[in-house]
Design a protein around this motif. Sequence first.
Motif, mmCIF file in Angstrom:
data_model
loop_
_atom_site.group_PDB
_atom_site.id
_atom_site.type_symbol
_atom_site.label_atom_id
_atom_site.label_comp_id
_atom_site.label_asym_id
_atom_site.label_seq_id
_atom_site.Cartn_x
_atom_site.Cartn_y
_atom_site.Cartn_z
ATOM 1 N N GLN A 178 -13.425 34.814 -32.854
ATOM 2 C CA GLN A 178 -12.481 35.084 -31.774
ATOM 3 C C GLN A 178 -11.034 34.994 -32.251
ATOM 4 O O GLN A 178 -10.144 34.595 -31.501
ATOM 5 N N GLY A 179 -10.807 35.388 -33.475
ATOM 6 C CA GLY A 179 -9.453 35.352 -34.023
ATOM 7 C C GLY A 179 -8.453 36.152 -33.212
ATOM 8 O O GLY A 179 -7.263 35.839 -33.183
ATOM 9 N N MET A 180 -8.953 37.161 -32.515
ATOM 10 C CA MET A 180 -8.076 37.990 -31.696
ATOM 11 C C MET A 180 -7.485 37.229 -30.507
ATOM 12 O O MET A 180 -6.500 37.643 -29.925
ATOM 13 N N HIS A 181 -8.056 36.065 -30.179
ATOM 14 C CA HIS A 181 -7.555 35.241 -29.075
ATOM 15 C C HIS A 181 -6.675 34.078 -29.542
ATOM 16 O O HIS A 181 -6.121 33.352 -28.711
ATOM 17 N N THR A 182 -6.559 33.883 -30.842
ATOM 18 C CA THR A 182 -5.862 32.702 -31.349
ATOM 19 C C THR A 182 -4.431 32.596 -30.848
ATOM 20 O O THR A 182 -4.036 31.560 -30.317
ATOM 21 N N ASP A 183 -3.643 33.627 -31.000
ATOM 22 C CA ASP A 183 -2.232 33.528 -30.599
ATOM 23 C C ASP A 183 -2.067 33.278 -29.108
ATOM 24 O O ASP A 183 -1.246 32.448 -28.706
ATOM 25 N N GLU A 184 -2.845 33.963 -28.273
ATOM 26 C CA GLU A 184 -2.714 33.741 -26.824
ATOM 27 C C GLU A 184 -3.158 32.326 -26.454
ATOM 28 O O GLU A 184 -2.564 31.692 -25.582
ATOM 29 N N ARG A 185 -4.178 31.804 -27.129
ATOM 30 C CA ARG A 185 -4.614 30.432 -26.858
ATOM 31 C C ARG A 185 -3.558 29.426 -27.325
ATOM 32 O O ARG A 185 -3.291 28.441 -26.640
ATOM 33 N N LEU A 186 -2.969 29.666 -28.490
ATOM 34 C CA LEU A 186 -1.907 28.773 -28.972
ATOM 35 C C LEU A 186 -0.737 28.758 -27.997
ATOM 36 O O LEU A 186 -0.212 27.690 -27.666
ATOM 37 N N ASP A 187 -0.338 29.926 -27.532
ATOM 38 C CA ASP A 187 0.795 30.009 -26.600
ATOM 39 C C ASP A 187 0.495 29.284 -25.290
ATOM 40 O O ASP A 187 1.338 28.524 -24.792
ATOM 41 N N ALA A 188 -0.687 29.510 -24.731
ATOM 42 C CA ALA A 188 -1.045 28.866 -23.455
ATOM 43 C C ALA A 188 -1.145 27.348 -23.620
ATOM 44 O O ALA A 188 -0.687 26.591 -22.761
ATOM 45 N N TRP A 189 -1.735 26.912 -24.724
ATOM 46 C CA TRP A 189 -1.881 25.467 -24.959
ATOM 47 C C TRP A 189 -0.530 24.810 -25.192
ATOM 48 O O TRP A 189 -0.246 23.743 -24.655
ATOM 49 N N LEU A 190 0.335 25.465 -25.968
ATOM 50 C CA LEU A 190 1.667 24.904 -26.212
ATOM 51 C C LEU A 190 2.484 24.827 -24.925
ATOM 52 O O LEU A 190 3.254 23.884 -24.739
ATOM 53 N N ALA A 191 2.304 25.780 -24.029
ATOM 54 C CA ALA A 191 3.001 25.718 -22.741
ATOM 55 C C ALA A 191 2.589 24.454 -21.982
ATOM 56 O O ALA A 191 3.398 23.856 -21.269
ATOM 57 N N GLN A 192 1.365 24.032 -22.172
ATOM 58 C CA GLN A 192 0.844 22.829 -21.526
ATOM 59 C C GLN A 192 1.320 21.554 -22.232
ATOM 60 O O GLN A 192 1.777 20.622 -21.584
ATOM 61 N N VAL A 193 1.208 21.504 -23.568
ATOM 62 C CA VAL A 193 1.457 20.241 -24.278
ATOM 63 C C VAL A 193 2.898 20.041 -24.731
ATOM 64 O O VAL A 193 3.339 18.900 -24.866
ATOM 65 N N LYS A 194 3.632 21.097 -24.942
ATOM 66 C CA LYS A 194 5.003 20.962 -25.457
ATOM 67 C C LYS A 194 5.861 20.042 -24.584
ATOM 68 O O LYS A 194 6.481 19.104 -25.101
ATOM 69 N N PRO A 195 5.914 20.248 -23.247
ATOM 70 C CA PRO A 195 6.760 19.340 -22.447
ATOM 71 C C PRO A 195 6.285 17.894 -22.499
ATOM 72 O O PRO A 195 7.105 16.962 -22.499
ATOM 73 N N LEU A 196 4.986 17.682 -22.597
ATOM 74 C CA LEU A 196 4.446 16.329 -22.659
ATOM 75 C C LEU A 196 4.802 15.656 -23.974
ATOM 76 O O LEU A 196 5.096 14.451 -24.013
ATOM 77 N N LEU A 197 4.758 16.409 -25.054
ATOM 78 C CA LEU A 197 5.118 15.846 -26.364
ATOM 79 C C LEU A 197 6.626 15.627 -26.463
ATOM 80 O O LEU A 197 7.081 14.625 -27.016
ATOM 81 N N LEU A 198 7.404 16.545 -25.891
ATOM 82 C CA LEU A 198 8.860 16.404 -25.939
ATOM 83 C C LEU A 198 9.346 15.169 -25.180
ATOM 84 O O LEU A 198 10.374 14.584 -25.541
ATOM 85 N N GLU A 199 8.617 14.760 -24.155
ATOM 86 C CA GLU A 199 8.989 13.532 -23.420
ATOM 87 C C GLU A 199 9.074 12.336 -24.365
ATOM 88 O O GLU A 199 9.878 11.441 -24.154
ATOM 89 N N LYS A 200 8.244 12.320 -25.384
ATOM 90 C CA LYS A 200 8.230 11.197 -26.322
ATOM 91 C C LYS A 200 9.405 11.244 -27.305
ATOM 92 O O LYS A 200 9.681 10.268 -27.995
ATOM 93 N N LEU A 201 10.080 12.375 -27.370
ATOM 94 C CA LEU A 201 11.207 12.520 -28.298
ATOM 95 C C LEU A 201 12.535 12.164 -27.629
ATOM 96 O O LEU A 201 13.537 12.031 -28.307
ATOM 97 N N ALA A 202 12.510 12.040 -26.323
ATOM 98 C CA ALA A 202 13.758 11.780 -25.585
ATOM 99 C C ALA A 202 14.220 10.351 -25.777
ATOM 100 O O ALA A 202 13.521 9.453 -26.071
#
Length: 181
Positions: free
Chosen positions: A157-181
């Motif tokens: 399913q390599g054809m789905h990798t980028d869309e999955r990475l983007d969707a997952w990062l949209a979910q986890v990025k704000p949560l991880l950034l909270e720890k950098l504040a």
Amino acid sequence: MKQIGIFFGTETGTTRLVAKKLQKKLGDEIAAKPVNVNRIAPDEMLQYDAFILGTPSYGEGEIPGRNVGCLEANWAEFLAGMPAADFSGKRIAFFGLGAQERYSERFASSLFALYRVFKDLGAEIVGDWSTDGYTFQHSAAVVDGRFVGLVIDQRTQGMHTDERLDAWLAQVKPLLLEKLA
């Protein structure tokens, strides 16, 4: 450190490839250069408060390492050198690789083994992922109907990798950034 640490274990290089894609999508300001765990000491990891950890699946769902047939040092060797570290106050998102057709009966199960180690060390885990769109018989990485982290099947399913990475990062990025504040 005021960046998200990205650490991975790899056998064939695919986990490294995904780690590099994640870092590129996050950018140099937010995420440190991905590091293979066979090239660092555990105390280097402990400098971060927010992490993305990646693992290949290997064996019957064990933590990848020489003991299960990996040719190079991997997570098992890294963890063996890690003292009883306290990850309380640290936030971790996981990604794991697997081959749902070839290893349908244990798809991406090594992800759960790694997740369990860091959860037991007190880390806060974020970034569970839906099982929708995958076809497999069993995965130890499924808890309460969801994967414990992002699962990538680059082989079928390599054809789905980028869309999955983007969707997952949209979910986890704000949560991880909270720890950098």
